[in-house]
Design an enzyme around this catalytic site. Structure first.
Site, mmCIF file in Angstrom:
data_model
loop_
_atom_site.group_PDB
_atom_site.id
_atom_site.type_symbol
_atom_site.label_atom_id
_atom_site.label_comp_id
_atom_site.label_asym_id
_atom_site.label_seq_id
_atom_site.Cartn_x
_atom_site.Cartn_y
_atom_site.Cartn_z
ATOM 1 C CD GLU A 57 -0.506 -1.658 2.830
ATOM 2 O OE1 GLU A 57 0.212 -2.524 2.040
ATOM 3 O OE2 GLU A 57 -1.133 -2.124 3.824
ATOM 4 C CB CYS A 89 1.870 -2.372 8.922
ATOM 5 S SG CYS A 89 2.811 -1.112 8.297
HETATM 6 N N1 THU Z 1 2.786 -6.288 4.212
HETATM 7 C C1 THU Z 1 2.102 -5.506 3.147
HETATM 8 O O1 THU Z 1 2.713 -5.306 2.028
HETATM 9 N N2 THU Z 1 1.106 -4.961 3.135
HETATM 10 C C2 THU Z 1 0.266 -5.163 4.628
HETATM 11 O O2 THU Z 1 -0.982 -4.638 4.702
HETATM 12 C C3 THU Z 1 0.604 -5.894 5.452
HETATM 13 C C4 THU Z 1 2.192 -6.565 5.277
HETATM 14 C C5 THU Z 1 3.761 -7.143 3.710
HETATM 15 C C6 THU Z 1 5.218 -6.570 4.387
HETATM 16 C C7 THU Z 1 6.051 -7.750 4.032
HETATM 17 O O3 THU Z 1 6.702 -7.978 2.844
HETATM 18 C C8 THU Z 1 5.266 -9.131 4.113
HETATM 19 O O4 THU Z 1 3.887 -8.366 3.969
HETATM 20 C C9 THU Z 1 5.071 -9.871 5.656
HETATM 21 O O5 THU Z 1 4.945 -8.842 6.440
#
Ligand code: THU
Length: 128
Positions: A57, A89
């Site tokens: 995002e 997050c």
């Molecule tokens: N991650 C995202 O890209 N977006 C989210 O909403 C949650 C987490 C990614 C970060 C990392 O590459 C992987 O998910 C595991 O945490």
């Protein structure tokens, strides 16, 4: 989901295979809709130095801002994991709040979809 949201989910689905997630194996894609109808997508991009990872995002928002767009109405986030939905997050919530405090967020899994406002996810948020 309305038609705009379905379209965002479709666009996110197209780029999901481009996610670079060799460390977590958790691939995420996001699509964000600007107030004037443009769509920007992003995927998570991980790094051997784990903390340098960027979430899908944030990648989508930064792509939009880099193209001159700063005002957003809807964001869809999806992952290729049926059990763990990609709720944004804390860092991403703050980045999204910078541009669109009234953003509507849709977290979509296979058969499960959650809609929420950014204000619900980040109450009493900080802004200068
Ligand atoms: N991650 C995202 O890209 N977006 C989210 O909403 C949650 C987490 C990614 C970060 C990392 O590459 C992987 O998910 C595991 O945490």
């Amino acid at each position: 989901m309305n038609r705009d949201e379905e379209k965002l989910l479709q666009e996110a689905g197209k780029v999901l295979p481009l996610a670079y997630a060799p460390y977590s194996n958790y691939r995420v894609a996001a699509a964000i809709l600007t107030e004037d109808g443009k769509i920007f997508t992003g995927v998570n991009v991980e790094n051997a130095s784990y903390g340098l990872t960027i979430c899908a995002e944030r990648a989508a928002v930064f792509a939009a801002v880099s193209a001159g767009c700063r005002s957003f109405s809807h964001l869809v986030i999806t992952a290729d994991d049926e059990d763990n939905l990609p709720f944004p997050c804390g860092a991403c919530r703050q980045v999204l709040r910078e541009f669109s405090p009234d953003l509507k967020i849709i977290v979509a899994g296979k058969g499960k979809t959650f809609s929420m406002s950014l204000a619900e996810l980040l109450p009493y948020s900080f802004q200068l």
